[in-house]
Write an enzyme that holds these catalytic residues in place. Structure first.
Site, mmCIF file in Angstrom:
data_model
loop_
_atom_site.group_PDB
_atom_site.id
_atom_site.type_symbol
_atom_site.label_atom_id
_atom_site.label_comp_id
_atom_site.label_asym_id
_atom_site.label_seq_id
_atom_site.Cartn_x
_atom_site.Cartn_y
_atom_site.Cartn_z
ATOM 1 N N SER A 61 -11.785 30.985 61.133
ATOM 2 C CA SER A 61 -12.744 30.521 60.587
ATOM 3 C C SER A 61 -13.768 31.312 59.218
ATOM 4 O O SER A 61 -14.656 30.439 59.090
ATOM 5 C CB SER A 61 -14.194 30.337 61.662
ATOM 6 O OG SER A 61 -13.978 31.480 61.795
ATOM 7 N N ASP A 350 -24.542 31.427 62.993
ATOM 8 C CA ASP A 350 -24.692 31.338 63.860
ATOM 9 C C ASP A 350 -24.412 31.931 64.440
ATOM 10 O O ASP A 350 -24.761 33.588 63.956
ATOM 11 C CB ASP A 350 -23.835 29.772 64.032
ATOM 12 C CG ASP A 350 -22.831 30.078 63.707
ATOM 13 O OD1 ASP A 350 -21.516 31.326 63.997
ATOM 14 O OD2 ASP A 350 -21.354 28.910 63.844
ATOM 15 N N HIS A 353 -20.932 33.392 62.630
ATOM 16 C CA HIS A 353 -20.536 33.731 61.419
ATOM 17 C C HIS A 353 -21.651 33.896 60.742
ATOM 18 O O HIS A 353 -23.003 33.636 60.313
ATOM 19 C CB HIS A 353 -19.836 32.257 60.748
ATOM 20 C CG HIS A 353 -18.945 31.821 62.331
ATOM 21 N ND1 HIS A 353 -19.101 31.213 63.470
ATOM 22 C CD2 HIS A 353 -17.692 31.575 62.040
ATOM 23 C CE1 HIS A 353 -18.026 31.032 63.329
ATOM 24 N NE2 HIS A 353 -17.104 31.028 62.619
#
Length: 375
Positions: A61, A350, A353
């Site tokens: 991600s 978040d 990340h």
């Protein structure tokens, strides 16, 4: 003629244009070749006679530019407030509020402003020549990691890369494709999900492996992947270590006690893995002719930011900006979640990340320390 095309493509274009006698097909090829290397203006001074036509990214991600958008998986973020600071406020599938490290590195190298996802339906042929991302949020070196959340494993990312090479050959020819691949920078960003999720949080591997043997499994997978993309033409390859996963807000909440401190056991595991990975890459680099394998340490820069936040312009490093900041990630960070007032003061967007500003600080440190090792 081939020497001119491969070493000084834009000089070649001027030469052909001024003399006016070249076959049309060669002239068109030269125009295309110039377009490969003339993107946005570089802010990094590269060594003389060095070009970087494109940036190719694999992994999780941190590097996913939207490849998960159309998957049947919870590991996606193509909805607000993700992308709130991206151009037009669009939620593109990037796991942050704005740009990712891939975007920033490509821009700093003068390639282009944004790196597209390979699975983006709007991807055009001209995008391929300057690089794409094959990364899929939630994946890892352990095959079980991607299966847990139904995302694209590294093995499938490799198959997409082979497909990409075929498209590139059809567009610019085999010799120019080889030149592009040999001179591109490749980045591989994975391992965090394996340790943080598969091994520690879900404990799916902790009964089968101790941390030393699990780190060996991950390093063997990383090494195998590097060798496979090398055989396909990659030469300049940056392989990221893992961050201090015990300091991610999510892990602080789950395993850091009432005070939500960094989880030392998790961080020690990350350091074990990083040490093994670095050693293996040193060995591998000596056995692959013309390869530049660069181990990129993100553990120490990130732990320094966490321990000395104000030195880097941050006020909050233990919570995300989205929602409470303790647990929210992907679907838990959504349009009903509140967003912190000053995102630039938060290291994390978040609970997993970094914010765009967090990434910017990290990328600046990484490029300063590592860019010359690719050449």
């Amino acid at each position: 003629m081939q020497k001119l095309l491969s070493e000084k493509p834009c000089t070649c274009l001027a030469f052909l244009y001024l003399n006016g006698n070249a076959p049309l097909v060669v002239y068109c090829c030269s125009i295309l070749w110039c377009s490969l290397i003339m993107g946005s203006e570089a802010t990094i001074k590269l060594p003389e006679n060095v070009t970087v036509p494109g940036l190719i990214v694999f992994g999780d991600s941190i590097a996913d530019q939207g490849n998960n958008n159309n998957l049947s998986s919870v590991m996606k973020c193509n909805f607000p407030p993700y992308g709130i600071d991206f151009t037009g406020g669009l939620a593109t599938g990037r796991f942050t509020n704005g740009r990712t490290p891939s975007d920033m590195i490509a821009a700093e190298l003068g390639i282009k402003e944004l790196v597209p996802a390979y699975l983006d339906p709007s991807l055009q042929m001209k995008d391929l020549s300057t690089g794409v991302s094959f990364a899929s949020g939630g994946t890892g070196y352990d095959p079980q990691t991607s299966k847990l959340v139904s995302v694209v494993p590294l093995s499938d990312q490799l198959e997409m890369f082979k497909e990409y090479i075929g498209k590139l050959k059809a567009s610019i020819g085999e010799e120019n494709t080889t030149h592009v691949l040999n001179n591109n920078i490749f980045l591989l960003v994975a391992g965090s999900n394996d340790l943080a999720n598969t091994y520690f949080t879900l404990k799916l591997r902790s009964f089968q492996y101790d941390i030393l043997s699990y780190a060996d499994l991950l390093v063997a997978s990383a090494s195998d992947f590097v060798q496979k993309i090398y055989k396909l033409g990659a030469r300049r390859i940056g392989i990221f270590g893992v961050p201090p996963v015990g300091c991610l807000p999510f892990q602080r909440t789950l395993a850091g006690g009432n005070s939500r401190i960094c989880v030392d056991t998790y961080n020690q595991a990350a350091q074990v893995y990083n040490s093994k990975l670095s050693s293996q890459l040193n060995f591998l680099g000596n056995s692959l002719p013309q390869a530049k394998l660069v181990y990129v340490d993100i553990y120490n820069p990130l732990i320094d930011i966490i321990q000395n936040p104000q030195d880097h312009g941050f006020d909050v490093v233990d919570k995300g900006c989205c929602g409470t900041g303790d647990l929210e990630v992907v679907v838990l960070c959504n349009k009903w979640s509140r967003v912190c007032q000053d995102k630039s003061k938060h290291l994390f967007w978040d609970s997993y990340h970094p914010t765009e500003q967090g990434y910017k600080v990290l990328v600046d440190l990484i490029l300063k320390d590592y860019i010359n090792q690719f050449f």
